[in-house]
Design an enzyme around this catalytic site. Structure first.
Site, PDB file in Angstrom:
ATOM      1  N   CYS A  82       0.820  -1.210   0.000  1.00  0.00           N
ATOM      2  CA  CYS A  82       0.000   0.000   0.000  1.00  0.00           C
ATOM      3  C   CYS A  82       0.860   1.270   0.000  1.00  0.00           C
ATOM      4  CB  CYS A  82      -1.004  -0.060   1.138  1.00  0.00           C
ATOM      5  SG  CYS A  82      -2.419   0.998   0.854  1.00  0.00           S
ATOM      6  N   HIS A 180      -3.208  -5.398   1.656  1.00  0.00           N
ATOM      7  CA  HIS A 180      -2.574  -5.647   2.960  1.00  0.00           C
ATOM      8  C   HIS A 180      -2.633  -7.113   3.368  1.00  0.00           C
ATOM      9  CE1 HIS A 180      -2.177  -1.393   4.284  1.00  0.00           C
ATOM     10  NE2 HIS A 180      -3.204  -1.225   3.468  1.00  0.00           N
ATOM     11  N   GLU A 182      -0.853  -8.601   5.353  1.00  0.00           N
ATOM     12  CA  GLU A 182      -0.451  -8.752   6.763  1.00  0.00           C
ATOM     13  C   GLU A 182      -1.647  -8.772   7.711  1.00  0.00           C
ATOM     14  OE1 GLU A 182      -0.152  -6.113   4.929  1.00  0.00           O
ATOM     15  OE2 GLU A 182      -0.602  -4.296   6.063  1.00  0.00           O
TER      16      GLU A 182
HETATM   17  N1  GLN Z   1      -3.521   6.398   0.947  1.00  0.00           N
HETATM   18  C1  GLN Z   1      -2.277   6.101   1.607  1.00  0.00           C
HETATM   19  C2  GLN Z   1      -1.114   6.849   0.974  1.00  0.00           C
HETATM   20  O1  GLN Z   1      -1.284   7.585   0.075  1.00  0.00           O
HETATM   21  C3  GLN Z   1      -1.990   4.624   1.593  1.00  0.00           C
HETATM   22  C4  GLN Z   1      -2.982   3.887   2.460  1.00  0.00           C
HETATM   23  C5  GLN Z   1      -2.447   2.640   3.083  1.00  0.00           C
HETATM   24  O2  GLN Z   1      -1.252   2.394   3.146  1.00  0.00           O
HETATM   25  N2  GLN Z   1      -3.352   1.861   3.629  1.00  0.00           N
HETATM   26  O3  GLN Z   1      -0.016   6.692   1.382  1.00  0.00           O
END
Ligand code: GLN
Length: 201
Positions: A82, A180, A182
């Site tokens: 992410c 994710h 994890e």
């Molecule tokens: N929207 C977040 C970002 O721009 C990422 C979100 C996340 O890691 N769950 O970094």
């Protein structure tokens, strides 16, 4: 090849604990990385989910920006989830104007790509080379807008308005997911990363 590689989790911000647990359960010796001296000790690094704009500022405040770029350029295996995917991308769209990434993956990511209505959702998706499906949890996730020549797409969203959007990529020893793994208890993505690190060390 080492039996138990030391894998760091970048611990300036984000869901560090979940990755430490998933790595430990996948057979790695998992440690937090907050200082250059800690980075120097790891065979591979996970960059967790969180907020990439904040993480970008903090890695510089913790004097980790240059050491991280150096290790990545030298071929250290890395896995970004992410916000971690954003940190590893060579190019961002919809980033903050002053936002920088560490780079390493020949991709363009779009931050917060899934939009407001569906900014958090879950879906079972197929992963190239893995049996069955993976339960993918997306939390204000990015998607991969474009995969450059050096990277390979491994998974995409299969249903809904975002069907076809790429959400997992690999380039050599660097892996990234928009989602994710994890938080699901299914450690196959972490196991894959531990294998990548073992093969490398
Ligand atoms: N929207 C977040 C970002 O721009 C990422 C979100 C996340 O890691 N769950 O970094």
């Amino acid at each position: 090849m080492t039996d138990q590689p030391t894998i760091g989790v970048l611990a300036v911000q984000g869901d560090v604990r979940e990755h430490l647990a998933a790595l430990t359960e996948s057979g790695a010796y998992a440690v937090r990385v907050r200082r250059p001296s800690e980075l120097a000790e790891v065979d591979g690094l996970v960059i967790p989910g969180g907020e990439s704009t904040t993480m970008d500022k903090l890695v510089r405040a913790f004097d980790l920006y240059d050491p991280l770029r150096e290790r990545l350029a030298a071929g250290m295996p890395a896995y970004g989830s992410c916000a971690g995917m954003i940190m590893l991308a060579d190019r961002i769209t919809d980033g903050r104007p002053d936002q920088q990434t560490l780079g390493g993956l020949d991709i363009t990511v779009r931050r917060n790509a899934f939009g407001r209505q569906v900014d958090s959702f879950e879906e079972d998706i197929h992963w190239s080379g893995m049996d069955g499906t993976i339960h993918a949890v997306f939390i204000r996730a990015p998607w991969v807008e474009e995969v450059g020549e050096r990277a390979t797409a491994l998974a995409h969203v299969e249903h809904g308005p975002a069907a076809g959007r790429i959400v997992a990529v690999r380039q050599g020893n660097v892996l990234a997911t928009s989602f994710h793994p994890e938080v699901t208890g299914d450690h196959r993505v972490h196991q894959l990363f531990v294998e990548i690190v073992k093969d490398c060390s």
